[in-house]
Design a protein around this motif. Structure first.
Motif, mmCIF file in Angstrom:
data_model
loop_
_atom_site.group_PDB
_atom_site.id
_atom_site.type_symbol
_atom_site.label_atom_id
_atom_site.label_comp_id
_atom_site.label_asym_id
_atom_site.label_seq_id
_atom_site.Cartn_x
_atom_site.Cartn_y
_atom_site.Cartn_z
ATOM 1 N N ALA A 86 0.847 -1.190 0.000
ATOM 2 C CA ALA A 86 0.000 0.000 0.000
ATOM 3 C C ALA A 86 0.883 1.241 0.000
ATOM 4 O O ALA A 86 2.100 1.157 0.218
ATOM 5 N N SER A 87 0.296 2.380 -0.247
ATOM 6 C CA SER A 87 1.019 3.648 -0.206
ATOM 7 C C SER A 87 0.987 4.210 1.214
ATOM 8 O O SER A 87 0.009 4.024 1.944
ATOM 9 N N GLY A 88 2.055 4.905 1.580
ATOM 10 C CA GLY A 88 2.103 5.495 2.913
ATOM 11 C C GLY A 88 3.522 5.817 3.331
ATOM 12 O O GLY A 88 4.433 5.883 2.510
ATOM 13 N N THR A 89 3.705 6.010 4.635
ATOM 14 C CA THR A 89 5.019 6.353 5.192
ATOM 15 C C THR A 89 5.669 5.105 5.776
ATOM 16 O O THR A 89 5.068 4.392 6.574
ATOM 17 N N LEU A 90 6.898 4.859 5.383
ATOM 18 C CA LEU A 90 7.612 3.646 5.783
ATOM 19 C C LEU A 90 8.300 3.830 7.131
ATOM 20 O O LEU A 90 9.007 4.820 7.349
ATOM 21 N N LYS A 91 8.104 2.873 8.025
ATOM 22 C CA LYS A 91 8.780 2.848 9.322
ATOM 23 C C LYS A 91 9.586 1.550 9.412
ATOM 24 O O LYS A 91 9.029 0.472 9.583
ATOM 25 N N ILE A 92 10.905 1.668 9.283
ATOM 26 C CA ILE A 92 11.769 0.486 9.235
ATOM 27 C C ILE A 92 12.066 -0.018 10.642
ATOM 28 O O ILE A 92 12.416 0.764 11.535
ATOM 29 N N GLN A 93 11.938 -1.330 10.841
ATOM 30 C CA GLN A 93 12.186 -1.948 12.149
ATOM 31 C C GLN A 93 13.411 -2.860 12.139
ATOM 32 O O GLN A 93 13.997 -3.106 13.186
ATOM 33 N N VAL A 94 13.781 -3.384 10.985
ATOM 34 C CA VAL A 94 14.949 -4.267 10.874
ATOM 35 C C VAL A 94 15.886 -3.690 9.821
ATOM 36 O O VAL A 94 15.464 -3.398 8.705
ATOM 37 N N GLN A 95 17.156 -3.524 10.176
ATOM 38 C CA GLN A 95 18.111 -2.904 9.277
ATOM 39 C C GLN A 95 18.703 -3.916 8.295
ATOM 40 O O GLN A 95 18.645 -5.126 8.518
ATOM 41 N N ALA A 96 19.275 -3.401 7.224
ATOM 42 C CA ALA A 96 19.903 -4.247 6.206
ATOM 43 C C ALA A 96 21.070 -5.021 6.806
ATOM 44 O O ALA A 96 21.784 -4.528 7.676
ATOM 45 N N GLY A 97 21.245 -6.241 6.327
ATOM 46 C CA GLY A 97 22.337 -7.079 6.789
ATOM 47 C C GLY A 97 21.943 -8.081 7.847
ATOM 48 O O GLY A 97 22.717 -8.982 8.181
ATOM 49 N N GLU A 98 20.740 -7.965 8.403
ATOM 50 C CA GLU A 98 20.300 -8.865 9.466
ATOM 51 C C GLU A 98 19.605 -10.099 8.905
ATOM 52 O O GLU A 98 18.909 -10.032 7.893
ATOM 53 N N THR A 99 19.798 -11.228 9.573
ATOM 54 C CA THR A 99 19.136 -12.481 9.211
ATOM 55 C C THR A 99 17.851 -12.605 10.028
ATOM 56 O O THR A 99 17.882 -12.496 11.253
ATOM 57 N N VAL A 100 16.736 -12.797 9.334
ATOM 58 C CA VAL A 100 15.438 -12.841 10.003
ATOM 59 C C VAL A 100 14.642 -14.046 9.523
ATOM 60 O O VAL A 100 14.838 -14.538 8.414
ATOM 61 N N ALA A 101 13.739 -14.517 10.366
ATOM 62 C CA ALA A 101 12.901 -15.671 10.032
ATOM 63 C C ALA A 101 11.785 -15.255 9.078
ATOM 64 O O ALA A 101 11.363 -14.091 9.054
ATOM 65 N N VAL A 102 11.334 -16.219 8.283
ATOM 66 C CA VAL A 102 10.206 -15.969 7.390
ATOM 67 C C VAL A 102 8.989 -15.578 8.226
ATOM 68 O O VAL A 102 8.700 -16.192 9.249
ATOM 69 N N GLY A 103 8.290 -14.527 7.810
ATOM 70 C CA GLY A 103 7.128 -14.037 8.545
ATOM 71 C C GLY A 103 7.429 -12.913 9.510
ATOM 72 O O GLY A 103 6.514 -12.305 10.068
ATOM 73 N N THR A 104 8.719 -12.600 9.710
ATOM 74 C CA THR A 104 9.099 -11.517 10.618
ATOM 75 C C THR A 104 8.664 -10.159 10.064
ATOM 76 O O THR A 104 8.828 -9.887 8.873
ATOM 77 N N VAL A 105 8.134 -9.300 10.926
ATOM 78 C CA VAL A 105 7.766 -7.946 10.525
ATOM 79 C C VAL A 105 9.028 -7.086 10.515
ATOM 80 O O VAL A 105 9.677 -6.902 11.538
ATOM 81 N N VAL A 106 9.402 -6.575 9.354
ATOM 82 C CA VAL A 106 10.622 -5.777 9.230
ATOM 83 C C VAL A 106 10.327 -4.291 9.097
ATOM 84 O O VAL A 106 11.234 -3.460 9.192
ATOM 85 N N ALA A 107 9.066 -3.952 8.869
ATOM 86 C CA ALA A 107 8.694 -2.536 8.740
ATOM 87 C C ALA A 107 7.174 -2.426 8.781
ATOM 88 O O ALA A 107 6.458 -3.434 8.718
ATOM 89 N N THR A 108 6.699 -1.197 8.908
ATOM 90 C CA THR A 108 5.270 -0.922 8.793
ATOM 91 C C THR A 108 5.081 0.240 7.834
ATOM 92 O O THR A 108 5.986 1.063 7.639
ATOM 93 N N ILE A 109 3.914 0.288 7.222
ATOM 94 C CA ILE A 109 3.560 1.396 6.330
ATOM 95 C C ILE A 109 2.341 2.099 6.926
ATOM 96 O O ILE A 109 1.268 1.494 7.054
#
Length: 428
Positions: free
Chosen positions: A52-75
């Motif tokens: 969707a369109s909106g303002t991006l709020k990043i929660q996980v930075q580049a370079g990190e290993t995360v599990a499938v299904g992890t929330v990395v940002a919100t819009i």
């Protein structure tokens, strides 16, 4: 309203991924279907787009290993843009009503100041590479790491989208010039050419790790052997030259040599079915179809997308399938399903200039054909020495299921068909 941005599932066997790169900064406004970031698993690299369109709020930075299904940002959708639009509109109206003369004078002074600033800007760029990223646009992780290690971000050239400085760029700068130690103080034997470090250590990407594991597994768990032959490409080259324009006009795709070899391998696999099978415990599994994997090099490593049911495809169908996969690889849209189910693989090292090589099996497959560069060489034809465009072919096979006779017969059949491409069309 906040929409969660999660790491998508790319297959049952994939449980985690590396978030390799953000295309946007925290707080940026994004549009629906706009690419947000890239994830990399041990099998594929994939771009994730905004829902969707909106303002991006990043929660996980580049370079990190995360599990499938992890929330990395919100819009954040709705309300973000109007709030930003009201403040700039209200402030000028209040100033104009209070002191029109003062507002008229300020812009004149403000316009005079940017001029010298624009003249000064080029000077630091000449002394050192200037980052494409403005100082206020650095990612929080980049600013934090640079501050901790004493790295001057203005001296780093960004490699991210639009020239943005990534965390990897900062880490590389740390390796080239250790924090707290001026570059000129590093002993000469610890520097490479032009002041570069003699050694650079980087973590292996998930895809590179997987490639290493599969290659080692193939060497250790198969009785791999390679047989060689060469093929005269004269008639295939003449046929391609003669019909390439008409082929392009009718099918809107270029005619390459890979389709000749795919068609030849399909015919040879039908005659020597063990090359198209694999060992499963104490059983041998044979396939009555030909799913041909085509090895394609990419910046992140070698991938082998599969042309399914190649036996049903025409020359144009094969060429379109290959171009489609190359496009998906470049755009990070390759899916796990594109890589699964292959029964035989073709690798063309000739595009990189390879004269001869021994390809390694793509397990659990029992055969892989290596193509090489076309090179004019003297050969004997009808008791005469002539110059012909020749290509070396290499067939690596699993000797547990494929005997030497079958391997040699297979490769000879491929040679015969490519040297007489009319037989591919007549299927004789």
């Amino acid at each position: 309203m906040a929409i969660e941005v999660k790491i998508p599932s790319v297959g049952e066997s994939v449980q985690e991924a590396v978030l390799t790169e953000w295309f946007k900064q925290d707080g940026d406004v994004v549009e629906k279907d706009e690419p947000l970031f890239v994830i990399e698993t041990d099998k594929v690299t994939l771009e994730v787009t905004a829902e969707a369109s909106g303002t991006l709020k990043i929660q996980v930075q580049a370079g990190e290993t995360v599990a499938v299904g992890t929330v990395v940002a919100t819009i954040e959708t709705g309300g973000a843009k109007p709030a930003a639009e009201k403040k700039p509109d209200a402030a000028p109206e209040e100033k104009e009503s209070r002191d029109k003369a003062g507002e008229a004078a300020k812009p004149e002074k403000a316009e005079e100041k940017p001029a010298p600033a624009e003249k000064k800007a080029p000077s630091p760029e000449k002394k050192a590479p200037a980052p494409a990223t403005a100082p206020g646009e650095y990612a929080p992780a980049v600013r934090r790491l640079a501050a901790e290690k004493g790295i001057d971000l203005s001296r780093i050239k960004g490699t991210g989208p639009g020239g943005r400085i990534t965390k990897g760029d900062v880490l590389l700068a740390m390796e080239q010039a250790p924090a707290g130690v001026p570059e000129e103080c590093v002993p000469p034997d610890e520097l490479g050419r032009e002041g570069e470090p003699a050694e650079v250590r980087k973590a292996m990407s998930p895809i590179r790790k997987r490639i290493a594991e599969r290659l080692l597994e193939a060497k250790q768990n198969t009785a791999m052997l390679t047989t060689f032959n060469d093929v005269d490409m004269s008639r295939a080259m003449v046929l391609r030259t003669q019909y390439k324009d008409a082929f392009k006009e009718k099918h809107d795709i270029s005619l390459g040599f890979m389709s000749f070899f795919v068609k030849a391998c399909v015919a040879a696999l039908r005659e020597i079915p063990e090359v198209n099978g694999f060992v499963d415990g104490s059983d041998i599994v044979y396939h009555n179809y030909q799913h041909i994997g085509v090895a394609v090099g990419s910046p992140r490593g070698l991938v082998v997308p599969v042309i399914r049911h190649a036996e049903r495809l025409s020359f144009a169908g094969i060429e379109k399938a290959i171009v489609n996969y190359v496009t998906k690889i470049k755009e990070n849209r390759l899916e796990l399903a594109d890589l699964e189910g292959g029964t035989f693989t073709i690798s063309n090292g000739g595009v990189y200039g390879s004269l001869l090589s021994t390809p390694i099996l793509n397990m659990p497959q029992s055969g892989i054909l290596g193509m090489h560069r076309i090179e004019k060489r003297p050969v004997v034809v009808d008791e005469q020495i002539v110059i012909r465009p020749m290509m070396y072919l290499a067939l690596s096979y699993d000797h547990r299921i494929v005997d030497g006779r079958g391997a040699v017969t297979f490769l000879k059949r491929v040679k015969e068909l490519v040297e007489n491409p009319e037989r591919l069309l007549l299927e004789v």
